[in-house]
Design an enzyme around this catalytic site. Structure first.
Site, PDB file in Angstrom:
ATOM      1  CG  HIS A 104      -2.060  -0.933   1.145  1.00  0.00           C
ATOM      2  ND1 HIS A 104      -1.874  -2.285   1.113  1.00  0.00           N
ATOM      3  CD2 HIS A 104      -3.400  -0.738   1.090  1.00  0.00           C
ATOM      4  CE1 HIS A 104      -3.044  -2.892   1.051  1.00  0.00           C
ATOM      5  NE2 HIS A 104      -3.996  -1.971   1.037  1.00  0.00           N
ATOM      6  CE  LYS A 149     -12.285  14.576 -14.194  1.00  0.00           C
ATOM      7  NZ  LYS A 149     -13.629  14.114 -13.851  1.00  0.00           N
TER       8      LYS A 149
HETATM    9  N1  PDD Z   1     -16.690  13.566 -15.000  1.00  0.00           N
HETATM   10  N2  PDD Z   1     -18.491  15.581 -10.711  1.00  0.00           N
HETATM   11  C1  PDD Z   1     -18.025  14.348 -10.979  1.00  0.00           C
HETATM   12  C2  PDD Z   1     -18.061  13.315  -9.924  1.00  0.00           C
HETATM   13  C3  PDD Z   1     -17.494  14.075 -12.270  1.00  0.00           C
HETATM   14  O1  PDD Z   1     -17.002  12.852 -12.530  1.00  0.00           O
HETATM   15  C4  PDD Z   1     -17.499  15.085 -13.266  1.00  0.00           C
HETATM   16  C5  PDD Z   1     -16.961  14.872 -14.643  1.00  0.00           C
HETATM   17  C6  PDD Z   1     -18.011  16.356 -12.924  1.00  0.00           C
HETATM   18  C7  PDD Z   1     -18.027  17.500 -13.916  1.00  0.00           C
HETATM   19  O2  PDD Z   1     -16.735  18.037 -14.110  1.00  0.00           O
HETATM   20  P1  PDD Z   1     -16.316  18.738 -15.490  1.00  0.00           P
HETATM   21  O3  PDD Z   1     -17.324  19.793 -15.739  1.00  0.00           O
HETATM   22  O4  PDD Z   1     -14.969  19.268 -15.204  1.00  0.00           O
HETATM   23  O5  PDD Z   1     -16.345  17.670 -16.557  1.00  0.00           O
HETATM   24  C8  PDD Z   1     -18.494  16.564 -11.641  1.00  0.00           C
HETATM   25  C9  PDD Z   1     -15.973  13.264 -16.206  1.00  0.00           C
HETATM   26  C10 PDD Z   1     -16.584  13.820 -17.446  1.00  0.00           C
HETATM   27  C11 PDD Z   1     -15.715  11.772 -16.257  1.00  0.00           C
HETATM   28  O6  PDD Z   1     -15.353  11.239 -15.215  1.00  0.00           O
HETATM   29  O7  PDD Z   1     -15.853  11.161 -17.321  1.00  0.00           O
END
Ligand code: PDD
Length: 287
Positions: A104, A149
């Site tokens: 881990h 992210k």
């Molecule tokens: N997802 N919240 C979550 C949990 C997300 O996964 C996403 C985007 C967003 C919107 O963020 P943005 O406007 O920056 O795309 C909010 C991407 C598109 C994905 O995981 O495919």
């Protein structure tokens, strides 16, 4: 079948030929960061903001950024140029690499894995956009760093599947009585002509589209507030929207089998969608 070009650890090669180790920590632990960048007419949209958010995620998981901004741009540009389609969705991922063993704790001296690939941007069909989509709610059982992210997306995957199982487009996550975000989108609410957005904190992803929507609201004089949104407000909203890089601005017209507002996309959703398209066109023209 032809395969698009991807970038993996210093090499450009057909996606079908790309190989990583099964000991990669992205595979074993979900130990990595990612971004999804929409590309319109071969021009990445808000690339600096996406790369800045990548940096925040990497800082948050204590992983040194393996590339400079210029290096990221160069790699993304090359992948975009090589693709046989104009509108794209570029995916990039950095993991903590592959050690010789499974442990881990962070490995020492292991290079990160860097991967970039592109796919055609899938747009929402006009008929779906005109009708709006259905969503369901669920309790948010994710960790307390949803601002990062990261590729460890199992809770989001299960939440999204929860929607799909019920023939819905999205699951809206609720935590301690508050509306947080969607499984893969941010959520906005309109009540009595005021656009409401939940605050950017550790509970939600700071969406790039979310920022654009709030900028457009300010620019066009739409009353808007960034504040906590109660579940009860979500359920009595005049309009509910989901936003993301791939969905742009999409009206949610049914929530847990109940009509949202009139049951059709509201007037503000339609205007915001148009402003968003205009804004994209202007930005892309400016280059
Ligand atoms: N997802 N919240 C979550 C949990 C997300 O996964 C996403 C985007 C967003 C919107 O963020 P943005 O406007 O920056 O795309 C909010 C991407 C598109 C994905 O995981 O495919």
């Amino acid at each position: 079948m032809t395969s698009t070009t991807c970038y993996l650890n210093g090499q450009y090669l057909p996606l079908a030929d790309a190989r990583i180790s099964p000991l990669d920590r992205g595979f074993l632990f979900g130990d990595g960061a990612y971004e999804v960048i929409p590309v319109y007419s071969r021009r990445p949209f808000r690339i600096d903001e996406h790369l800045q958010r990548l940096q925040q995620t990497l800082d948050g998981i204590r992983l040194a950024n393996p590339l400079t901004l210029a290096e990221w741009r160069e790699r993304i540009e090359r992948i975009v140029a090589a693709a046989p389609f104009d509108d794209q969705s570029v995916y990039l991922q950095v993991t903590r690499g592959a050690d010789a063993k499974r442990d881990h704790a962070f490995p020492a001296g292991v290079p990160p894995t860097v991967f970039v690939f592109t796919a055609p941007l899938t747009t929402t069909p006009d008929a779906v956009r005109a009708a709006g989509v259905a969503a369901v709610t669920a309790l948010d059982n994710r960790w307390l760093r949803c601002d990062l992210k990261v590729v460890a997306l199992l809770a989001n995957v299960l939440a999204r599947q929860h929607a799909v199982d019920q023939g819905c487009a999205e699951t809206i996550l609720l935590r301690e009585g508050f509306m947080i975000e969607g499984a893969a989108s941010n959520i906005f609410v309109v009540k009595d002509g005021v656009l409401l957005a939940p605050p950017k904190d550790h509970r939600m992803l700071p969406g790039i589209t979310y920022d654009v929507v709030l900028e457009l609201a300010a620019q066009h004089g739409v009353p808007h507030k960034v504040r906590e949104i109660f579940e009860a407000e979500l359920r009595t909203a005049d309009e509910v929207w989901m936003t993301s890089s791939t969905k742009e601005v999409l009206a949610i017209t049914t929530l847990d089998s109940q009509a949202v507002g009139t049951g059709a996309p509201g007037p503000l959703a339609q205007r915001m969608y148009d402003w968003y398209q205009q804004f994209k066109d202007e930005v892309m023209r400016r280059g």
